[in-house]
Design an enzyme around this catalytic site. Structure first.
Site, PDB file in Angstrom:
ATOM      1  N   SER A 140       0.791  -1.229   0.000  1.00  0.00           N
ATOM      2  CA  SER A 140       0.000   0.000   0.000  1.00  0.00           C
ATOM      3  C   SER A 140       0.824   1.281   0.000  1.00  0.00           C
ATOM      4  CB  SER A 140      -0.963  -0.013   1.189  1.00  0.00           C
ATOM      5  OG  SER A 140      -0.233  -0.116   2.393  1.00  0.00           O
ATOM      6  N   HIS A 156      -5.649  -4.449  -1.366  1.00  0.00           N
ATOM      7  CA  HIS A 156      -5.605  -3.390  -2.380  1.00  0.00           C
ATOM      8  C   HIS A 156      -5.694  -3.925  -3.810  1.00  0.00           C
ATOM      9  CE1 HIS A 156      -4.823   0.323  -0.082  1.00  0.00           C
ATOM     10  NE2 HIS A 156      -4.241  -0.475   0.792  1.00  0.00           N
ATOM     11  N   LYS A 159     -12.017  -1.264   0.988  1.00  0.00           N
ATOM     12  CA  LYS A 159     -11.278  -0.473   0.010  1.00  0.00           C
ATOM     13  C   LYS A 159     -12.095  -0.324  -1.282  1.00  0.00           C
ATOM     14  CE  LYS A 159      -7.246  -0.745   2.625  1.00  0.00           C
ATOM     15  NZ  LYS A 159      -6.472  -1.732   3.370  1.00  0.00           N
TER      16      LYS A 159
HETATM   17  C1  PLP Z   1      -6.307  -2.160   4.647  1.00  0.00           C
HETATM   18  C2  PLP Z   1      -5.585  -3.414   4.753  1.00  0.00           C
HETATM   19  C3  PLP Z   1      -5.987  -4.399   5.661  1.00  0.00           C
HETATM   20  C4  PLP Z   1      -7.099  -4.182   6.662  1.00  0.00           C
HETATM   21  O1  PLP Z   1      -8.344  -4.158   6.061  1.00  0.00           O
HETATM   22  P1  PLP Z   1      -9.603  -3.577   6.842  1.00  0.00           P
HETATM   23  O2  PLP Z   1     -10.760  -4.300   6.261  1.00  0.00           O
HETATM   24  O3  PLP Z   1      -9.652  -2.108   6.594  1.00  0.00           O
HETATM   25  O4  PLP Z   1      -9.412  -3.889   8.286  1.00  0.00           O
HETATM   26  C5  PLP Z   1      -5.301  -5.598   5.669  1.00  0.00           C
HETATM   27  N1  PLP Z   1      -4.268  -5.816   4.823  1.00  0.00           N
HETATM   28  C6  PLP Z   1      -3.841  -4.886   3.961  1.00  0.00           C
HETATM   29  C7  PLP Z   1      -2.712  -5.182   3.044  1.00  0.00           C
HETATM   30  C8  PLP Z   1      -4.484  -3.647   3.893  1.00  0.00           C
HETATM   31  O5  PLP Z   1      -4.062  -2.725   3.028  1.00  0.00           O
END
Ligand code: PLP
Length: 396
Positions: free
Chosen positions: A184, A212, A243
């Site tokens: 990310s 992502h 996301k």
């Molecule tokens: C955002 C993210 C998470 C967490 O996801 P949520 O549903 O917002 O708790 C886990 N792993 C990665 C790689 C992320 O970017």
């Protein structure tokens, strides 16, 4: 009140402030879209994960409202007792169908999927091999397990091979390779095909965090396995609805026995109430939209190509991203913060990413494209970024 405790906390906070480790959190006073009201000011939003604009999609909102009418506000219980609604099951079925896996288990968030599944899948006497830039929820999940762990250099397949060779001599029960699909901070993508091949060669298990990648990569946004053509060869796929899907909720998909095992063992699934019906219904609606057509995914990539192309032309260093995450490198933390401030003054919301989120000399503004941005929005952004880039001597 324990006076000493609160004094200590104040001292800790002061230290964080001195080290510049304190968040300055801005408030969104409208729906999350390409444009929104941030701290009272209309801005173009360049730092949201709502890639496809589904957070405020009329069809998604309608599904949510109808679910409230029919099922009420809350689910009343944890899933295992009285909180499994037909909506939750429908969603799981649709996740499996979307990901082309046998089955899926829906968690409250991506964070709780990782932090709840990993301690159960990794037993004492197992080994976890993890990319050095993996997400914090993976790190915490691995920490909660009794397995050994080892870190391989970011996306470095030679290093991964060496770790796997060492693991062979270590006489481990289960060897699990775990990686983010899309990283990310930089927007680069794990070499999943090579990882899968190595896993097959060494009889290791693969766990991919597609947070992502879902809604962004692959056919209709099915994610990284579709992107690399390795569907059916990844053992455990994890993702999130927070996301690109614009809602909230995590999942793990794979074979039915994986789902059954996790729902009987994961504490973050068993010991927390299930999602309100409105949330589950919104996730279903988002999935339905993506299954039906891939226009939003195409628009996201069109925007991404256009925006990146313009920034490159102007001479910005936008890193090695292969996804809609587009870092604008400022190197110095001070410049990243200044740039973010100046952008906000011009009506653009984009956050600085500085140490400790990235290395000290790798500060940046991280921008993310959204399918609901128009070409005018992007031209506006580029014009302001160019002006500020010159002021900060990032470009000539
Ligand atoms: C955002 C993210 C998470 C967490 O996801 P949520 O549903 O917002 O708790 C886990 N792993 C990665 C790689 C992320 O970017």
């Amino acid at each position: 009140m324990n006076k000493k405790f609160y004094e200590d906390l104040s001292t800790d906070m002061k230290q964080l402030e001195e080290q510049n480790l304190v968040w300055d959190i801005k408030t969104l006073e409208s729906a999350s879209e390409g444009r929104g009201i941030i701290n009272g000011k209309e801005c173009l939003i360049l730092c949201s994960n709502n890639y496809l604009g589904l957070a405020n999609n009329p069809e998604v909102k309608k599904a949510s409202l109808e679910a409230v009418e029919k099922y009420g506000a809350g689910s009343g219980s944890v899933r295992a007792i009285a909180g499994t609604m037909d909506l939750h099951l429908e969603l799981e079925e649709k996740i499996a169908k979307f990901k082309h896996t046998q089955d899926a288990l829906y968690y409250n968030t991506g964070f709780t999927a990782n932090s709840g599944a990993l301690p159960q899948l990794l037993r004492k006497g197992d080994l976890c091999i993890s990319d050095e830039l993996n997400h914090g929820s993976i790190i915490d999940g691995v920490r909660l397990s009794k397995a050994d762990k080892t870190i391989y250099k970011h996306k470095n397949m030679e290093d991964l091979r060496n770790r796997l060779k060492e693991a062979k001599e270590g006489n481990y029960g289960r060897v699990l390779i775990i990686t983010d699909g899309v990283f990310s901070m930089d927007g680069d993508v794990a070499p999943l095909k090579e990882i899968v091949e190595l896993a097959e060669e060494f009889e290791a298990v693969t766990y991919i965090d597609d947070a992502h990648g879902d809604g962004v990569l692959g056919d209709h946004g099915r994610g990284i396995s579709s992107h690399f053509g390795v569907e059916g060869r990844v053992d455990i796929e994890m993702g999130t609805f927070s996301k690109a899907f614009g809602v909230m909720g995590g999942y793990i998909s794979g074979e039915t026995v994986l789902k059954k095992f996790l729902l009987n063992k994961s504490r973050t699934w068993l010991l927390t109430a299930s999602h309100p019906p409105a949330v589950a219904a919104a996730c279903i609606a988002s999935l339905d939209i993506l299954e039906r057509n891939d226009e939003l995914v195409k628009k996201l990539w069109e925007n991404t190509r256009y925006f990146k192309g313009r920034l490159k032309e102007l001479g910005f260093d936008i890193g090695e991203s292969e996804t809609p995450i587009t870092p604008i490198m400022t190197y110095e933390s001070k410049k990243a913060k200044e740039m973010s401030r100046k952008l906000y003054d011009e009506g653009i919301f984009a956050l600085p990413i500085v140490f400790p989120m990235v290395a000290k000399d790798k500060a940046r503004i991280r921008t993310m494209m959204n399918a609901s941005h128009t070409k005018e929005d992007l031209d506006f952004a580029v014009e302001k970024i160019e002006k500020i880039g010159k002021e900060l001597e990032l470009i000539k």
